[in-house]
Write an enzyme that holds these catalytic residues in place. Structure first.
Site, mmCIF file in Angstrom:
data_model
loop_
_atom_site.group_PDB
_atom_site.id
_atom_site.type_symbol
_atom_site.label_atom_id
_atom_site.label_comp_id
_atom_site.label_asym_id
_atom_site.label_seq_id
_atom_site.Cartn_x
_atom_site.Cartn_y
_atom_site.Cartn_z
ATOM 1 N N LYS A 274 0.841 -1.192 0.000
ATOM 2 C CA LYS A 274 0.000 0.000 0.000
ATOM 3 C C LYS A 274 0.882 1.251 0.000
ATOM 4 O O LYS A 274 1.873 1.313 0.731
ATOM 5 C CB LYS A 274 -0.909 -0.023 1.228
ATOM 6 C CG LYS A 274 -1.896 1.139 1.300
ATOM 7 C CD LYS A 274 -2.786 0.999 2.538
ATOM 8 C CE LYS A 274 -3.784 2.156 2.628
ATOM 9 N NZ LYS A 274 -4.676 2.015 3.803
ATOM 10 N N SER B 59 -9.391 2.491 2.725
ATOM 11 C CA SER B 59 -8.393 3.141 1.896
ATOM 12 C C SER B 59 -7.395 2.188 1.252
ATOM 13 O O SER B 59 -6.580 2.601 0.433
ATOM 14 C CB SER B 59 -7.622 4.158 2.745
ATOM 15 O OG SER B 59 -6.928 3.514 3.797
ATOM 16 N N SER C 55 -10.472 0.142 6.636
ATOM 17 C CA SER C 55 -9.694 0.307 5.405
ATOM 18 C C SER C 55 -9.035 -0.958 4.886
ATOM 19 O O SER C 55 -8.569 -0.984 3.756
ATOM 20 C CB SER C 55 -8.608 1.378 5.609
ATOM 21 O OG SER C 55 -9.197 2.653 5.682
#
Length: 484
Positions: free
Chosen positions: A88, A163, A187
């Site tokens: 990420k 996210s 997330s």
């Protein structure tokens, strides 16, 4: 031009699990360098449609794949030797850009690895794909001015969640079998569910956090994978202390094999009493619960009636107090023009009020007492609910431009009102595992959350193992996205 040999290899190996990869690397039936080239092609191809890459580091990956080839030949392979991994963007890799998807910080470069990146490298994994996230990771979808819109590989008009949406999308697109995520309000669990993969929100302290994040107990890092067995593999690789983290708990490895659920009592509440839960999500959830019953569990509904609006507001205020407002107020008016609508809105809020972390603690205690009264003290070992109310979420949904959603005749807040995840960031010592349950009528995956009491990680993995063995979800078994 791609060779026929490579095309055939892609068809055979793109969606292999890390567990299967390691077996094939060890027995010599698959070479880490050849496999990496397959994923390099997949990584580049998806960008035209899915757009989940913040950066590709292919030469670095190739060099590491050659090192893995050498180690297998010499007999010095490490636990994740040669397995490519998605990172990420928020998660720092030394020398990689780290702008947090913000044009304001477009020139930022990481000066050290996040602790979990060190653990992956030490285990022999190959970080090569940097996955998109929304600006400052504060949106439940994945789009930004910097990276554009990340789309769902299963149904490209729809959201991948956020996210960690780039991580979920990349897993679903066959870019790699393992990915990192982080979770402040869902997330990891939202993208895992919307992309049809597994994701784990460990209890606070279970995995090492980034230096400076020690007091953000609502926020954790965790693994995301396409298969349950890979989730165990990755979680065990990430566990344990790290020199830069003073809050990491001692770690006992999770078992790789689990028995059935004979005699285990599991409570469920599909959506904490919320009337807007989509019928297809509930249908898939109930099928998954039937699968657990077939594995021996006693599964019963309990009456939890939680005010999701209150939970979301209190959690967001706490996160703002601990995280967002700190740097939002430092952004100049000139730089503010570069912000996305949702972060500009947050910046405006930061100038108008002073949020506090204390209501989070108070409400978290209230929720725990309710769970204690209705679940844990009644002999239930695990709790299950859906991950969200709907999958009908546009990939580029903007909660500032459209503040409310109509779900089955009910109006909900467009920011977090469709999410069933934030309560367990307030209950941040609870382990929560997101598992896929099937496809919605829109062709978007659905998922459920498996929850246990504080620090009882093994229970959620035992339940998830039995869910995977029951086979009620066929995602990445015999159902795959058609990327086009």
């Amino acid at each position: 031009m791609i060779s026929l040999r490579l095309e055939n290899c892609m068809q055979d190996t793109t969606y292999l699990s890390a567990t299967d990869l390691l077996t094939r690397f060890r027995d010599g039936s698959l070479d880490p360098v050849d496999y990496f080239e397959v994923l390099a092609v997949a990584a580049e191809r998806q960008q035209a449609t899915i757009n989940c890459a913040a950066g590709l580091f292919l030469e670095q990956g190739r060099n590491m794949a050659h090192e893995s080839r050498r180690r297998y030949a010499e007999g010095t392979a490490r636990p994740l030797e040669g397995v490519p991994v998605i990172i990420k963007e928020e998660t720092s890799v030394k020398g990689w850009p780290c702008p947090q998807a913000s044009l304001v910080f477009k020139d930022n470069v990481a000066v050290e690895n996040h602790p979990i990146v060190d653990k992956l490298l030490n285990a022999g994994a190959i970080p090569f794909f940097q996955a998109t996230n929304p600006e400052f990771c504060v949106l439940g979808h994945t789009w930004s001015k910097m990276y554009g819109v990340t789309r769902n590989p299963w149904a490209q008009a729809y959201s991948v969640g956020g996210s960690s949406g780039g991580s979920g999308a990349a897993l679903a697109a066959g870019v790699a079998p393992l990915a990192t995520g982080s979770d402040m309000a869902g997330s990891i669990r939202l993208p895992a569910s919307l992309c049809g993969v597994y994701g784990y929100k460990p209890p606070s302290g279970r995995l090492p956090c980034a230096p400076g994040s020690e007091y953000m107990t609502q926020a954790v890092v965790g693994p995301m994978t396409r298969s349950f067995d890979d989730l165990v593999l990755m979680q065990n690789a990430l566990g344990g202390p790290h020199p830069t983290s003073f809050t990491t708990l001692p770690y006992t490895e999770l078992p790789t094999e689990y028995g059935d659920l004979s005699g285990m009592r599991i409570a469920y509440s599909p959506a904490f009493g919320h009337p807007a839960l989509a019928r297809d999500i509930e249908r898939n959830l109930l099928q998954a619960l039937d699968g657990l019953r077939q594995r021996g569990a006693i599964v019963e509904e309990v009456a939890l009636r939680w005010d999701l609006d209150e939970i979301n507001m209190v959690l967001l205020d706490g996160l703002r107090a601990m995280y967002a407002d700190e740097f939002m107020t430092d952004i100049s008016d000139a730089d503010a023009e570069k912000l996305c609508s949702y972060t500009a809105h947050m910046r405006q809020q930061a100038s108008e009020d002073q949020p506090s972390i204390m209501p989070s603690a108070v409400l978290g205690q209230k929720l725990h007492r309710d769970m204690q009264e209705k679940v844990w003290s009644k002999g239930y070992t695990a709790f299950i609910c859906a991950s969200m109310l709907t999958t009908d979420l546009a990939a580029d949904q903007d909660p500032v431009a459209q503040p409310f959603l109509e779900l089955g005749g009910h109006k909900v807040d467009a920011n977090l009102g469709w999410c069933l995840t934030p309560a367990f960031n307030l209950l941040n010592r609870y382990p929560v595992l997101a598992a896929p349950t099937g496809l919605s009528e829109l062709g978007v995956p659905t998922g459920m959350q498996i929850v246990a009491n504080a620090y009882d990680d093994e229970t959620v993995f035992r339940v998830a193992s039995n869910h995977a063995r029951a086979g009620t979800s066929r995602l990445f078994v015999d159902q795959f996205p058609v990327l086009g």
